[in-house]
Design an enzyme around this catalytic site. Structure first.
Site, PDB file in Angstrom:
ATOM      1  N   GLU A  73      -3.921  -9.116   1.059  1.00 35.64           N
ATOM      2  CA  GLU A  73      -4.434  -8.805   2.396  1.00 35.64           C
ATOM      3  C   GLU A  73      -5.944  -8.922   2.327  1.00 35.64           C
ATOM      4  O   GLU A  73      -6.566  -8.336   1.436  1.00 35.64           O
ATOM      5  CB  GLU A  73      -4.039  -7.376   2.771  1.00 35.64           C
ATOM      6  CG  GLU A  73      -3.498  -7.257   4.164  1.00 35.64           C
ATOM      7  CD  GLU A  73      -2.931  -5.883   4.438  1.00 35.64           C
ATOM      8  OE1 GLU A  73      -1.803  -5.623   3.982  1.00 35.64           O
ATOM      9  OE2 GLU A  73      -3.605  -5.080   5.084  1.00 35.64           O
TER      10      GLU A  73
ATOM     11  N   GLU B  82       0.820  -1.207   0.000  1.00 38.80           N
ATOM     12  CA  GLU B  82       0.000   0.000   0.000  1.00 38.80           C
ATOM     13  C   GLU B  82       0.857   1.262   0.000  1.00 38.80           C
ATOM     14  O   GLU B  82       0.585   2.222   0.720  1.00 38.80           O
ATOM     15  CB  GLU B  82      -0.954   0.003   1.196  1.00 38.80           C
ATOM     16  CG  GLU B  82      -1.877  -1.188   1.191  1.00 38.80           C
ATOM     17  CD  GLU B  82      -2.946  -1.168   2.275  1.00 38.80           C
ATOM     18  OE1 GLU B  82      -2.932  -0.265   3.124  1.00 38.80           O
ATOM     19  OE2 GLU B  82      -3.805  -2.066   2.259  1.00 38.80           O
TER      20      GLU B  82
HETATM   21  C1  GAL Z   1      -3.963  -2.447   5.523  1.00 36.00           C
HETATM   22  C2  GAL Z   1      -2.474  -2.315   5.779  1.00 36.00           C
HETATM   23  C3  GAL Z   1      -2.042  -3.149   6.965  1.00 36.00           C
HETATM   24  C4  GAL Z   1      -2.968  -2.887   8.113  1.00 36.00           C
HETATM   25  C5  GAL Z   1      -4.365  -3.261   7.691  1.00 36.00           C
HETATM   26  C6  GAL Z   1      -5.406  -3.146   8.763  1.00 36.00           C
HETATM   27  O1  GAL Z   1      -4.480  -1.434   4.746  1.00 36.00           O
HETATM   28  O2  GAL Z   1      -1.747  -2.728   4.670  1.00 36.00           O
HETATM   29  O3  GAL Z   1      -0.731  -2.813   7.315  1.00 36.00           O
HETATM   30  O4  GAL Z   1      -2.884  -1.547   8.448  1.00 36.00           O
HETATM   31  O5  GAL Z   1      -4.744  -2.393   6.649  1.00 36.00           O
HETATM   32  O6  GAL Z   1      -6.678  -3.463   8.265  1.00 36.00           O
END
Ligand code: GAL
Length: 847
Positions: free
Chosen positions: A520, A445
């Site tokens: 993710e 990100e």
């Molecule tokens: C994402 C990020 C992670 C963490 C996660 C929490 O956007 O890449 O590091 O912050 O959100 O939901």
């Protein structure tokens, strides 16, 4: 082979084997890549903290702390790995996103050591597996070098300043005041340190690159690219030969399988040269998740017939294929990525690396059916890859959370220009022989997701250093990344959360052939053992464990399973996160970076802005995350069983939640949910059927009875699969809490080492049932040669220091972590005492 049994056998047997590294012998286990003349350098360090102190005051940093003559007699003695901030105290005014711990400061480490006369003329190196952050190193008062990024492993050459036969003083300065983070980074020399001695002509640092350009069932051609270094003043002719051995489950080289021809290598003074050679393994044993077979390449360097260096490189043989239509293939077979993202802290131990703590985590993940790990968002400890190789996990190995633009003021942006190439090279050179590593990631990100040139530049460095694996990047703006064309530089498209446009991209000719993975997913949030009814999942800075709560960008595990079913061409997912971690207590977190998740959704952005404002005003005590499928103490939350049901469909299992102790809810609606690997289930309350429910494939990932009226007693579920009885679970209303019951992940540990036993404490009633809403204060003590390292209970808002021997249970459970004391063999007893409860105890043996 039953994996759990395999690993138990491994752990048991490894208790009786000598540690590593040490002098090479054919029967000694080999874990790490490197020269055999490598020794642990963790003992006997001295430490002082300057700058910001634990209580928030400042202590002036004196000049010239690197001087040899400095009187350091009063400095704190310690052993590495060391995290100076995990002792706290937690302070309410500190930032929740970094754990409300005082990790900012300036740390100085010194170590006095001597080098025997026999080492005169040798090259002497010190290898740091990681030091947080901005490491500067001096030897005997002379500046040796620096490595700013706290997650990279690096080597310093001490040779020019070393004094053989005399006392040497090494000094290391670390600075976390100029480092910012979105999670708890830890502080200090938090990973292992090694002293390496070689001849002037030797295999370079991470100087072997092993690939298998041809793999069939009949044979595998193994290519060894060897980097030799001549650090002497004279030219030299070296002879190099590499022999390949099979490694057994205990990492011992048991069988010679092939050898290269001898290579003759002429090196000028000061020259470094790469030479390639090949060997063929007949009927290679492939590395896979189920059978993580490995080999070791042992390279011997001779000059004038004399061995000057012996270098071991563990590796594995497997094929990787990434397809846009048919997912990911390991050795030609599709493997669904059932992964978890994890940060590097080890809960109550902080960032200080400990192998037994990581093994415990990996065992828990394995039990859940997790087969892949994402090292979010930085290079991991080298042991993570060694264990992933050995235990059979795939690894998404990640470099950065920021590039030129920081998410925080002092992010990687401060060092990007000067260091990004060095950090990427260090990551790849260290990790490219690991069979577990299957994808490189250049970022997470990052704010430049649409920057074509930068994406290309970083991906090209990775591909240059290792063309055998695809490069990816975790996009929370996947549309932007694809629209700009930046994503075309990648081999795999990583998507964080935003799968809304997936169908469109699957049809777009530019990306139709681009394999896509959920880098993710979910970000479901919950507190173990808490259940709230009605529509509000959030109370008292905790979160209901019905597994529906999530931030605006996230979704429940069930919802993500539906997405995966809708797009079967996806390679799979990495859930955010396997374990709760220190810091980032979303939704009780005031990190503004999250606003970036709503680039194109102003109403969600506004909602989050309001939430952030509320958090800033109310300053919650939350200091660790709620994202984990497993809590900070390593206790599974309900979600664990959701993943287990989905990821291990052949394991008969059922899990009912919530608990059934609701005296205040008599006759109130109390939904009952069940996770099962079956496809149908019937729920009974006190023997009376509440109906049979069926899962619609691709749609239902739990079975729900949402109108159950609470009466105390027994809930029982009988699950079916293909019409046959498959698994059952029972939850009962318990009696009053009565006793403490202790159980250990391992009852035998290695004496005199940093081997830990993790002891779970359950608060039970007379019949041995865990009393779910009990929080008695427990006092821990030890009798015999053992000591308490830390305690925890998984409560994300507790300010009790992790080192405390007094800890309340949280929803019926607590954890005490112990180790041996003083190197003595024999048994010690861990006692857990609480007023009015029968004492619990357990015996642990130091072997
Ligand atoms: C994402 C990020 C992670 C963490 C996660 C929490 O956007 O890449 O590091 O912050 O959100 O939901």
């Amino acid at each position: 082979m039953n994996y759990q049994r395999f690993f138990q056998l491994f752990l048991f047997a490894s208790l009786f084997l000598p540690g590593l590294p040490g002098a090479f012998s054919q029967s000694a286990p080999i874990t790490r890549m490197g020269t055999t003349n490598t020794a642990s350098f963790d003992d006997g360090w001295l430490f002082q903290r300057y700058g910001l102190q634990p209580d928030g005051t400042r202590k002036e940093e004196p000049a010239a702390l690197e001087n040899m003559a400095l009187n350091d007699a009063s400095w704190q003695k310690l052993q590495l790995p060391h995290d100076w901030a995990i002792t706290g105290p937690f302070r309410i005014e500190l930032d929740g996103s970094t754990g409300k711990l005082p990790w900012k400061g300036i740390g100085w480490y010194r170590k006095h050591f001597s080098i025997p006369a026999t080492d005169t003329g040798k090259q002497i190196f010190i290898d740091f597996d990681g030091a947080m952050a901005y490491a500067k190193i001096w030897l005997n008062g002379k500046y040796v070098g620096t490595w700013p990024y706290g997650y990279t492993s690096f080597r310093m050459d001490l040779t020019p300043y070393i004094l053989p036969r005399k006392e040497n003083v090494l000094a290391v300065r670390l600075d976390t005041e100029n480092w910012d983070s979105r999670w708890y980074p830890g502080a200090g020399i938090y990973r292992h340190v090694w002293l390496v001695k070689t001849a002037p002509v030797h295999v370079a640092h991470w100087g072997t690159y092993i690939t298998a350009p041809k793999i069939t069932d009949r044979d595998a051609v193994v290519n060894i690219a060897l980097t030799l270094n001549n650090q002497s003043q004279k030219s030299a002719t070296a002879i190099a030969q590499t022999t390949l051995y099979e490694l057994d489950v205990l990492n011992r080289p048991v069988k010679k399988v092939a050898a290269t021809k001898e290579s003759i290598i002429d090196l000028n003074a000061g020259e470094e040269k790469i030479t390639e050679s090949q060997a063929t393994i007949t009927r290679p044993k492939r590395w896979s998740i189920e059978a993580p077979n490995r080999y070791v390449a042992q390279t011997v360097i001779k000059i004038n017939g004399k061995v000057v260096d012996t270098y071991n490189s563990p590796f594995g043989i497997r094929t990787l294929e990434f397809t846009a239509r048919n997912g990911f293939l390991l050795n030609g077979k599709r493997v669904e990525i059932q992964g978890t993202c994890n940060h590097h802290d080890l809960g109550a131990l902080g960032a200080a690396f400990n192998e037994s703590a990581l093994i415990r985590q990996l065992n828990i993940l394995k039990d859940m059916g997790c087969n892949s790990l994402r090292t979010s968002h930085n290079p991991p400890a080298p042991e993570l890859l060694e264990l992933a190789d050995k235990m059979g996990f795939l690894v998404w190995d990640e470099a950065f959370d920021a590039w030129k633009k920081g998410k925080r003021k002092n992010d990687y942006n401060k060092i990007f220009d000067e260091w990004h190439e060095k950090d990427l090279k260090a990551l790849i050179h260290r990790d490219r022989n690991h069979p577990s590593v299957f994808i490189w990631s250049i970022g997470n990100e990052v704010l430049e997701q649409q920057n074509v040139q930068l994406t290309k530049h970083l991906a090209e460095i990775m591909k240059r250093e290792d063309p055998t694996r695809p490069v990816s990047n975790g996009y929370n703006d996947p549309d932007g990344g694809r629209n700009s064309g930046a994503a075309t530089a990648l081999g795999v498209m990583g998507v964080n959360y935003f799968f809304g446009q997936q169908a469109k991209w699957d049809a777009d000719p530019r990306y139709a052939n681009m394999p896509t993975i959920g880098s993710e997913t979910s970000s479901c949030v919950s507190t173990r053992g808490e259940y709230y009814f009605g529509s509000n999942d959030y109370q008292n800075w905790q979160i209901s464990s019905y597994d529906n709560a999530k931030p605006g960008w996230g979704c429940s595990p069930d919802e993500q399973f539906r997405t995966n079913a809708k797009y079967p061409n996806l390679l799979g997912e990495f859930v955010w996160t396997g374990f709760d971690y220190l810091g980032e207590p979303t939704p009780y977190n005031s990190d503004e970076t999250n606003l970036l998740n709503f680039r194109t959704d102003p109403s969600k952005k506004e909602e989050l802005e309001k939430q952030l404002e509320f958090i800033r005003k109310n300053n919650p005590p939350s200091r660790s995350s709620y994202f984990g499928i497993i809590d900070l103490a390593g206790f599974p939350k309900d979600r664990f069983y959701s993943y287990q049901a989905h990821w291990r469909p052949d394991l008969p299992m059922a899990h009912i939640f919530p608990h059934w102790n609701w005296p205040e809810r008599i006759d109130s609606i109390t939904p009952v949910h069940v996770y099962t690997s079956g496809d149908e289930a019937e729920l009974f309350l006190n023997g009376k059927s509440l109906g049979r429910k069926h899962k619609t494939p691709g749609k239902d990932f739990r079975l729900t009875w949402d109108s159950v009226r609470y009466v105390p007693g027994e809930l029982k579920v009988i699950c079916y699969k293909n019409g046959k009885q498959w698994a059952t679970d029972i939850v009962k209303t318990t009696g009053e809490m009565n006793k403490l019951v202790l159980s250990a992940d391992r009852i035998a540990i290695k004496a005199g080492e940093d081997d830990l036993s993790f002891i779970t404490v359950k608060v039970t009633d007379n019949a041995g049932l865990v009393v779910p809403r009990s929080h008695p204060l427990i006092h821990f003590s030890i009798e015999g040669p053992g000591e308490i390292v830390a305690t925890d209970n998984g409560n994300p808002i507790s300010f009790v220091p992790f080192q405390s021997h007094d800890r309340p249970a949280f929803n019926g459970m607590a954890l005490v972590i112990v180790k041996s004391k003083g190197g003595a063999k024999g048994k010690f007893t861990v006692h857990a005492i609480s007023e009015q409860l029968a004492e619990g105890s357990i015996e642990i043996e130091n072997r």
